[in-house]
Every structure is written in structure tokens, then in C-alpha cells.
Design a protein around this motif. Structure first.
Motif, PDB file in Angstrom:
ATOM      1  N   GLU A   1     -15.685  -9.973  -7.485  1.00 50.88           N
ATOM      2  CA  GLU A   1     -16.485 -10.796  -6.572  1.00 50.88           C
ATOM      3  C   GLU A   1     -15.634 -11.294  -5.411  1.00 50.88           C
ATOM      4  O   GLU A   1     -16.069 -11.310  -4.248  1.00 50.88           O
ATOM      5  N   ARG A   2     -14.414 -11.650  -5.721  1.00 49.48           N
ATOM      6  CA  ARG A   2     -13.506 -12.103  -4.687  1.00 49.48           C
ATOM      7  C   ARG A   2     -13.117 -10.947  -3.773  1.00 49.48           C
ATOM      8  O   ARG A   2     -12.895 -11.127  -2.567  1.00 49.48           O
ATOM      9  N   LYS A   3     -13.043  -9.746  -4.368  1.00 52.54           N
ATOM     10  CA  LYS A   3     -12.715  -8.567  -3.570  1.00 52.54           C
ATOM     11  C   LYS A   3     -13.802  -8.290  -2.543  1.00 52.54           C
ATOM     12  O   LYS A   3     -13.499  -7.919  -1.393  1.00 52.54           O
TER      13      LYS A   3
ATOM     14  N   LEU B   1      -8.784  -5.617   2.026  1.00 52.99           N
ATOM     15  CA  LEU B   1      -8.464  -4.718   0.918  1.00 52.99           C
ATOM     16  C   LEU B   1      -8.411  -3.266   1.369  1.00 52.99           C
ATOM     17  O   LEU B   1      -7.545  -2.499   0.944  1.00 52.99           O
ATOM     18  N   ILE B   2      -9.348  -2.888   2.201  1.00 47.89           N
ATOM     19  CA  ILE B   2      -9.363  -1.496   2.675  1.00 47.89           C
ATOM     20  C   ILE B   2      -8.122  -1.209   3.504  1.00 47.89           C
ATOM     21  O   ILE B   2      -7.504  -0.140   3.383  1.00 47.89           O
ATOM     22  N   GLU B   3      -7.712  -2.152   4.327  1.00 41.93           N
ATOM     23  CA  GLU B   3      -6.499  -1.953   5.119  1.00 41.93           C
ATOM     24  C   GLU B   3      -5.274  -1.835   4.211  1.00 41.93           C
ATOM     25  O   GLU B   3      -4.396  -0.996   4.436  1.00 41.93           O
TER      26      GLU B   3
ATOM     27  N   THR C   1     -17.149  -1.028   3.904  1.00 45.30           N
ATOM     28  CA  THR C   1     -18.150  -1.183   2.845  1.00 45.30           C
ATOM     29  C   THR C   1     -17.501  -0.926   1.486  1.00 45.30           C
ATOM     30  O   THR C   1     -16.370  -0.436   1.399  1.00 45.30           O
ATOM     31  N   GLU C   2     -18.250  -1.247   0.452  1.00 43.73           N
ATOM     32  CA  GLU C   2     -17.769  -1.008  -0.902  1.00 43.73           C
ATOM     33  C   GLU C   2     -17.592   0.486  -1.157  1.00 43.73           C
ATOM     34  O   GLU C   2     -16.643   0.913  -1.810  1.00 43.73           O
TER      35      GLU C   2
ATOM     36  N   LEU D   1     -14.094   5.323  -1.894  1.00 46.21           N
ATOM     37  CA  LEU D   1     -13.575   6.615  -1.433  1.00 46.21           C
ATOM     38  C   LEU D   1     -12.054   6.565  -1.305  1.00 46.21           C
ATOM     39  O   LEU D   1     -11.354   7.511  -1.696  1.00 46.21           O
ATOM     40  N   HIS D   2     -11.531   5.475  -0.772  1.00 48.33           N
ATOM     41  CA  HIS D   2     -10.077   5.337  -0.657  1.00 48.33           C
ATOM     42  C   HIS D   2      -9.423   5.283  -2.040  1.00 48.33           C
ATOM     43  O   HIS D   2      -8.382   5.911  -2.272  1.00 48.33           O
ATOM     44  N   ASP D   3     -10.055   4.536  -2.954  1.00 49.37           N
ATOM     45  CA  ASP D   3      -9.504   4.447  -4.319  1.00 49.37           C
ATOM     46  C   ASP D   3      -9.498   5.806  -4.998  1.00 49.37           C
ATOM     47  O   ASP D   3      -8.522   6.175  -5.677  1.00 49.37           O
ATOM     48  N   ALA D   4     -10.583   6.552  -4.808  1.00 52.18           N
ATOM     49  CA  ALA D   4     -10.654   7.880  -5.426  1.00 52.18           C
ATOM     50  C   ALA D   4      -9.591   8.809  -4.853  1.00 52.18           C
ATOM     51  O   ALA D   4      -8.971   9.595  -5.586  1.00 52.18           O
TER      52      ALA D   4
END
Length: 581
Positions: free
Chosen positions: A283-285, A292-294, A326-327, A332-335
Motif C-alpha cells: 500500500e505504501r508502495k 519506486l519505478i525510478e 503505473t502498477e 514489467l520492470h520487476d519481471a
């Protein structure tokens, strides 16, 4: 024989007794007829006594014969039941002795029979108890007959085997039970089936140690261990998520320590607490999605560097340049990070060897750069000696590492049916390009130095050489103050007399006027005079370390270094010669 002697003595005693009676009768005066009567009475008594004794002995004989018959019959039966050979009397013997021997043998046989029956009964009881615990069929033996020694021995072995089986199964049961209890405690699991309650709650001695129950017990343990492993995997996955979210959200250490208690263990309450922490951080993320994405993109760039991705390969990941945070973009970055991480781990050894080659290559280029640095001959702290040792070691390891990597990449390409790319190129092409770039860089440096020297020579020919501060050399006499002032004054006058006015020649180049050439010559002469603080050949040498030929092999690299060192001594002399000419 003594019996015959005794018989004769008995007759003599009887004869004496009758004679004695006759004498008594005569003294008394008993008439003859009464004597006959009394003699008849004596005869009758003696006869009756003897008849009675004979009857008793005859009765004894009959009893002995009968006992012998009964004992023989019973003895034969016992021998048959006990499985032994029939009794045989050795030699001739009397009836009394035969009866005694037979009776003794019968008693012995009866005792053996009784003992066998008692042992059989005891073994049957033990077999029944063990078979009930082990859920096995009873031992097949006729309990109505007398067992033979072989049968009893086999029965004993069977019971001993059952005891060993019981002991081993019980030990296995106790061990599995202990593990099951630990797993249930770890999982906070309460026994919910009758079997589980029998295992955990009931007395250990009451548990049936059948093969089926042991197999069911092992299956239950496997299920609990699988659940425990799954639970541990889930908890570890949640902890990994928490750590990643901590790093991404830059959670302070104080806040992390607040949940340190749930960062170990895999109980149900720990798993629940971990899930709550993950939900809170997720939720905080969502509230810090852009940040986070950066941060994820920075991590992704690090993985690209690890895997030697080229710019084209990096550009192929289009979400990296998307500005809509977006989430889905974060996923996509995590994958992509997970894919690169797995790719790197699968070929870690090869990537580490390539990284090692790059480090060695950079060190190789650094040694070449230092070889062109004139300050390296100051050798403060033994640096030059250290460099030489490192250079010698590098000359051995770098070619070997390059050959090993070439073989490894070829094997990798054969196994995966595709090229192993380093910065978008095959490794062999990448190495060849590095050597080619090095050669071009060295050629460019050489041309720049030549152009610089040419321009310097032209400038000195036009305007004269600039005064140079003499270097202090060990073993040379230092300048005196008077000489220094005189030299400085002459240099100043020579410099002031120079005017940057030139006339055009037929070739179009500007040359200094002839009237000023003397001043320039004076300055040129000063450069080599004793007043500069040395002698004509001791002017400061401008060291231009250049390797004229491009080393294409590592052995040439070592030879060129020695050539560069030798060229130092002649560099200054060549410059002075050009100026004077």
C-alpha cells in the motif's frame, strides 16, 4: 550262594526247634499222640507262613510284570510324542531292575513332555502379544501335541524375530511421532483425524505397529513436511518481498527493527504477520510509485551492465522510457529484473570471466598509458618495480584468460544454438574490436604528438625557443646568485628585442627579419650554455613517450615499453637539434 546257605541254616534252625520241642514234651510227659498233634500244629503254622510269604512274593512278581508292561507302553508313547528313539534295555536284567529302569525313564520322559508343553504355551502367549501389536498372523503350530525340539527352536526364532521387528518399528514410530509433533507445532496444526489423535494423544504402547500404520505414519509426516516446506517457502518469499520493498521504499533501520521478530520462523502466526507487513508495504508502495519505478530502473541498468547489454538491447525494453507511472509498468520492470537475474545466475561463471577479462584489459591499457608518462621514472616508493611485476604477471594471465573465454563461449554457443553477446557483439568480435580501437587510439596519439612537435618546432623557428628552467640534477654544481641574475637579464633583453613582425617569403610562410635573427640566435645559444645551470648536453629533456608501432601481441607490448624507455634519452636532443637547424 548266600541264599542257599541261608536256606540250609533255616532248615537247621527248624530242625533244632523241633528237637527242642520234643525234649520239652518229653520232660513234661506229654503223651505220643499229643506230641503228634502238636507237631502237626507246628507243621501247619510253618506251612501257612511259607504259603503266605510265597503268595506275597508271587503278588510282587505280578505287580512288577504289570508295571513293566505299563511303563513300556507309556514309554513308547512318550518316545513317539517327543520324537525320540524307543527305549532299549541294554543286556539281560532282572524283572525288578527292568521295572525300575523303565519307571525312571518314563518319569524323565514325562518331565521333558511337561517342559516342552510349558515352553510351547509361553511362546504362544508371546507370539499372540507380538502379533497383536504388529498386526501379524499367529505362528502356525499344533498346540495339542508335544512339539519337537526342532519345532520349539523354530518357534523361538520366530518370536525373537517378532521382538526385533517390534523394536525397530517402535523406534521408527517414536522418531516419526516426534517429527510429526514438531511439524504440527510449527504449523499450529491440531490433530483432526482419529489416526492423528491415536498417534499424538494416545499411549505409545497402545499404537498398532503394523506395516500399514507405519506407511500411513510416514505419509502423514511427508504431508506435514511438505506443508512445512511450502509454508517456509511462502514465508521466505514474503520476507524477500519485504526486504525488496524496504530497499525500494528506503525504510529506515528503526522501522525495520520493529518487525525483526517475524523475520525468522515459519509458524502460522509468523506467516500471517509477514503477509500483513507485505500488504502494508504494498500500500505504501502504491503511494510512492514514481520513486519506486525510478529506483527499479537504476537496478535494471545495473543488471544490464552485469549481462553486458548493448544500447540496442537496452532500447528494446520499451517500458524503460515510458513516463506513465503505473502498477503495470512497475510489474514489467520487476519481471525484466527477474529475467535478467535468472539469466545472469544461469551463466554467472561466464559473465564473471568476461568481467575479469575487461578488468585485465583496462589494467593493460593503464600500463600502456603509464608507459607514456615521464613522471613514472621518479619511482617514488618503488612504484616502477611494482608496475613491472604486475605487467609481467598480466602478460601471462591475459592471453590465457582470453583463450579460455574463447573456448567457453564457443561451447556455450554450441549448447544454446545462439551467439553469446557482449555489448551486442560476439565475444571474439568484441575482443577484436577492443584491440582495433587500441591500435587506432595509439595511432591517433602518435599523430597528435608529431603534429604538436611540428608546431612547436615551427613556433621556435619563428619566435625562438622559450627559456627553460633547468632541472636540479644530483651531482651537478648549483647556480650562483650572480650567475642567475646575469642569465635572467640576458634572457629579458633577448625577449624584449624580439618583435613578432614577419615578411612573406616566396613560399608564403612568414619568416623573422634578418636583423632580429641574432637575438633569436642569442636565445637559442642560451639554451645550451653553461649559464643555464648545467652543460650543453644537460638541458631539460621533454619526454615524449610514444610507441611508434602498434603492439598487436602481448610480447610486442613488452618490447615496445623498453623501446619507449630508450627513446626518452634521445627525445630532448632531437628537439634541440631541430631548433638549431
Amino acid at each position: 550262594l548266600r541264599s542257599e546257605v541261608l536256606a540250609e541254616e533255616s532248615i537247621v534252625c527248624l530242625q533244632k526247634a523241633l528237637n527242642h520241642l520234643r525234649e520239652i514234651w518229653e520232660l513234661i510227659g506229654i503223651p505220643e499222640d499229643q506230641r503228634l498233634q502238636r507237631t502237626e500244629v507246628v507243621k501247619k503254622h510253618i506251612k501257612e507262613l511259607l504259603d503266605m510269604m510265597i503268595a506275597e512274593e508271587e503278588s510282587l512278581k505280578e505287580r512288577l510284570i504289570k508295571s513293566i508292561s505299563v511303563c513300556q507302553k507309556e514309554l513308547n508313547t512318550l518316545c513317539t510324542e517327543l520324537g525320540v528313539e524307543p527305549f532299549q534295555e541294554e543286556g539281560e536284567t532282572t524283572t525288578l531292575q527292568l521295572e525300575k529302569d523303565l519307571r525312571t525313564q518314563v518319569e524323565l520322559m514325562r518331565k521333558q513332555k511337561k517342559e516342552r508343553k510349558q515352553e510351547l504355551k509361553l511362546l504362544e502367549q508371546q507370539d499372540q502379544e507380538l502379533c497383536e501389536i504388529l498386526c501379524m498372523p499367529h505362528y502356525d503350530i499344533d498346540s495339542t501335541s508335544v512339539p519337537s525340539l526342532e519345532e520349539l527352536n523354530q518357534f523361538r526364532q520366530h518370536v525373537a524375530t517378532l521382538r526385533e521387528t517390534k523394536a525397530s518399528r517402535r523406534a521408527e514410530f517414536v522418531s516419526i511421532k516426534r517429527q510429526i509433533i514438531l511439524c504440527m507445532e510449527e504449523l499450529d496444526h491440531t490433530p483432526d483425524t482419529s489416526f492423528e489423535r491415536d498417534v499424538v494423544c494416545e499411549d505409545e504402547d497402545a499404537f498398532c505397529l503394523s506395516l500399514e500404520n507405519i506407511a500411513t505414519l510416514q505419509k502423514l509426516l511427508q504431508q506435514l513436511e511438505m506443508q512445512k516446506s511450502q509454508n517456509e517457502a511462502v514465508c521466505e518469499g514474503l520476507r524477500t518481498q519485504i526486504r525488496e520493498l524496504w530497499d525500494r521504499l528506503q525504510i529506515p533501520e528503526e522501522e525495520r527493527e520493529a518487525v525483526a521478530t517475524i523475520m525468522s520462523g515459519s509458524k502460522a502466526k509468523v506467516r500471517k504477520a509477514l503477509q500483513l507487513e507485505v500488504d502494508r508495504l504494498e500500500e505504501r508502495k502504491m503511494q510512492n510509485l514514481k520513486k519506486l519505478i525510478e529506483a527499479t530502473r537504476v537496478e535494471l541498468a545495473q543488471h544490464w551492465d552485469q549481462c553486458f547489454y548493448s544500447q540496442e538491447q537496452r532500447q528494446a525494453f520499451a517500458p524503460f522510457h515510458t513516463e506513465e507511472y503505473t502498477e503495470n509498468l512497475l510489474q514489467l520492470h520487476d519481471a525484466e529484473i527477474v529475467r535478467l537475474r535468472n539469466y545472469y545466475e544461469a551463466h554467472r561463471e561466464l559473465f564473471e570471466d568476461v568481467r575479469k577479462w575487461e578488468e585485465s584489459w583496462r589494467l593493460f591499457l593503464e600500463f600502456e598509458r603509464k608507459a607514456s608518462d615521464p613522471n613514472r621514472f621518479t619511482n617514488r616508493g618503488g612504484n616502477l618495480l611494482k608496475e613491472e611485476k604486475q605487467r609481467a604477471k598480466l602478460q601471462k594471465t591475459l592471453p590465457k584468460l582470453e583463450e579460455e573465454l574463447k573456448a567457453q563461449t564457443e561451447l556455450w554457443e554450441q549448447e544454446h544454438s545462439k551467439a553469446f553477446l557482449v555489448n551486442g557483439q560476439k565475444f571474439t568480435e568484441y575482443v577484436a574490436e577492443q584491440w582495433e580501437m587500441r591500435q587506432l587510439e595509439r595511432e591517433r596519439d602518435r599523430q597528435e604528438r608529431q603534429l604538436k612537435n611540428k608546431k612547436q618546432t615551427e613556433t621556435e623557428m619563428l619566435y625562438g625557443s622559450a627559456p627553460r628552467t633547468p632541472s636540479k640534477r644530483r651531482g651537478l654544481t648549483p647556480n650562483t646568485p650572480g650567475k642567475a641574475r646575469k642569465v635572467n637579464a640576458r634572457m629579458i633583453r633577448g625577449s624584449l628585442s624580439l618583435q613578432p613582425v614577419a615578411t612573406s617569403t616566396s613560399s608564403g610562410k612568414k619568416m623573422p627579419p634578418a636583423s632580429r635573427h641574432g637575438a633569436n640566435k642569442e636565445n637559442l645559444d642560451l639554451n645550451g650554455s653553461i649559464l643555464t645551470g648545467g652543460y650543453p648536453g644537460s638541458a631539460p629533456v621533454q619526454r615524449n613517450f610514444s610507441i611508434n608501432s602498434v603492439a598487436s601481441t602481448y610480447s610486442e607490448f613488452a618490447r615496445e615499453l623498453s623501446k619507449a624507455s630508450k627513446s626518452d634519452a634521445t627525445s630532448g636532443i632531437l628537439n634541440s637539434t631541430n631548433i638549431q637547424s
